[in-house]
Design an enzyme around this catalytic site. Structure first.
Site, mmCIF file in Angstrom:
data_model
loop_
_atom_site.group_PDB
_atom_site.id
_atom_site.type_symbol
_atom_site.label_atom_id
_atom_site.label_comp_id
_atom_site.label_asym_id
_atom_site.label_seq_id
_atom_site.Cartn_x
_atom_site.Cartn_y
_atom_site.Cartn_z
ATOM 1 N N CYS A 87 0.836 -1.196 0.000
ATOM 2 C CA CYS A 87 0.000 0.000 0.000
ATOM 3 C C CYS A 87 0.879 1.257 0.000
ATOM 4 O O CYS A 87 1.526 1.549 -0.993
ATOM 5 C CB CYS A 87 -0.981 -0.036 1.166
ATOM 6 S SG CYS A 87 -2.387 1.105 0.954
ATOM 7 N N HIS A 175 -3.478 -5.319 0.152
ATOM 8 C CA HIS A 175 -3.039 -5.766 1.472
ATOM 9 C C HIS A 175 -3.018 -7.295 1.580
ATOM 10 O O HIS A 175 -3.967 -7.903 2.068
ATOM 11 C CB HIS A 175 -3.955 -5.192 2.551
ATOM 12 C CG HIS A 175 -3.790 -3.727 2.772
ATOM 13 N ND1 HIS A 175 -2.827 -3.194 3.598
ATOM 14 C CD2 HIS A 175 -4.467 -2.666 2.255
ATOM 15 C CE1 HIS A 175 -2.908 -1.878 3.602
ATOM 16 N NE2 HIS A 175 -3.894 -1.530 2.790
ATOM 17 N N GLU A 177 -1.179 -8.770 3.614
ATOM 18 C CA GLU A 177 -0.851 -9.056 5.014
ATOM 19 C C GLU A 177 -2.059 -9.035 5.941
ATOM 20 O O GLU A 177 -1.945 -9.382 7.124
ATOM 21 C CB GLU A 177 0.187 -8.033 5.516
ATOM 22 C CG GLU A 177 -0.373 -6.731 6.068
ATOM 23 C CD GLU A 177 -0.981 -5.773 5.047
ATOM 24 O OE1 GLU A 177 -1.308 -4.640 5.437
ATOM 25 O OE2 GLU A 177 -1.136 -6.157 3.867
#
Length: 234
Positions: A87, A175, A177
Site C-alpha cells: 500500500c 493488502h 498481510e
C-alpha cells in the site's frame, strides 16, 4: 534481521509477519508513529518490509520520516536487498524510483479483483499463485510504474496493482498481510469505513474479510513462501 517499517501502529506485518517468523526469520520492527527512527545503515538487514499508512508518500514536510525512508529504500535498491512495500510502502517504492504518486488518483476501499500479468506469472513472487486474486484494498492514492519497472498485477478500477524494480524490490498496492482482526480494527478506527464498496456495515465487511481470507489462504501463503525464497536466494 528483516526490517519492518510501520508508519502507524495499526498497520503492521500481520499475516506475512507471522509466516516469516514461523520460518525462523527475525523481525526488527520500527514504530515510526511512536517516534522510533529508521537505521542509517542497512548492515545486517536481509530484507525490508514497508507497510501501509494513511499519509501520502508526498507528505514529507508533515511526516519527515518519509524523506528518511526514501533514502533507505534507495539504499536497499542499490544493495539488492529484498524489499516488499505494501500500500503506502508500494507508493514509496514508486516515488523512490522516480515515478509519480497521484494524490486521490484512484480510491479503492473494500474487496476487488486483480489479475496477475503474464510477466507477473513468470515472476518468482507470484509463482504457483492463481491468476486472479480477490484482495483487500484501502487506499485513495495511486502510482505510475517506474520506467524500469515491471507491471506484475493490474486491476480494473486502478490499473497499477503490483510491480517489480530491479532484482528483488516489489510494491503491492493491495493488502496481502491483512487478517480479519486487522480489518475489523481499521473499520472501527476509520471514518471512511462507511464508504467501503459493497458493504453497508463494518460487521458485513468483517464477515467478508473472514470468507475471503479462507478462500484466498492458499494464494496468500504461496506469496509469503515465495518472498521467503527470495530472501534465501544467493
Amino acid at each position: 534481521m528483516e526490517l519492518v517499517i510501520k508508519h502507524v501502529i495499526s498497520e503492521g506485518p500481520g499475516a506475512i509477519g507471522d509466516f516469516i517468523k514461523s520460518r525462523g526469520y527475525r523481525l526488527g520492527i520500527v514504530e515510526l508513529e511512536k517516534g522510533q527512527t529508521l537505521p542509517e545503515s542497512l548492515a545486517g538487514v536481509k530484507a525490508v518490509l514497508s507497510m501501509g499508512g494513511p499519509m501520502g508518500a508526498y507528505e514529507e514536510s508533515e511526516y519527515p520520516f518519509l524523506k528518511e525512508e526514501d533514502i533507505l529504500i534507495k539504499k536497499a535498491l542499490e544493495n539488492s536487498i529484498p524489499f516488499l512495500g505494501i500500500c503506502l510502502g508500494a507508493q514509496l517504492l514508486a516515488k523512490a524510483t522516480g515515478s509519480a504518486v497521484k494524490k486521490g488518483g484512484c480510491s479503492e476501499i473494500g474487496f476487488f479483483n486483480v489479475e496477475i500479468t503474464e510477466k507477473g506469472q513468470d515472476d518468482i513472487l507470484f509463482n504457483n499463485v492463481s491468476k486472479s486474486l480477490e484482495v483487500f484494498q484501502w487506499h485513495n492514492d495511486s502510482f505510475t510504474i517506474p520506467n524500469d519497472g515491471v507491471l506484475l498485477a493490474q486491476g480494473e478500477k486502478c490499473e497499477n496493482q503490483a510491480f517489480k524494480m530491479g532484482k528483488c524490490a516489489y510494491g503491492l498496492q493491495f493488502h496481502v498481510e491483512y487478517t480479519p482482526k486487522m480489518v475489523e480494527k481499521w473499520l472501527l478506527n476509520d471514518s471512511n469505513s462507511s464508504n467501503i464498496e459493497g458493504a453497508e456495515t463494518a460487521k458485513e465487511i468483517t464477515g467478508k474479510a473472514m470468507d475471503v481470507h479462507k478462500k484466498m489462504h492458499r494464494d496468500y501463503i504461496r506469496v509469503f513462501a515465495n518472498f521467503c525464497s527470495i530472501l534465501d536466494a544467493p
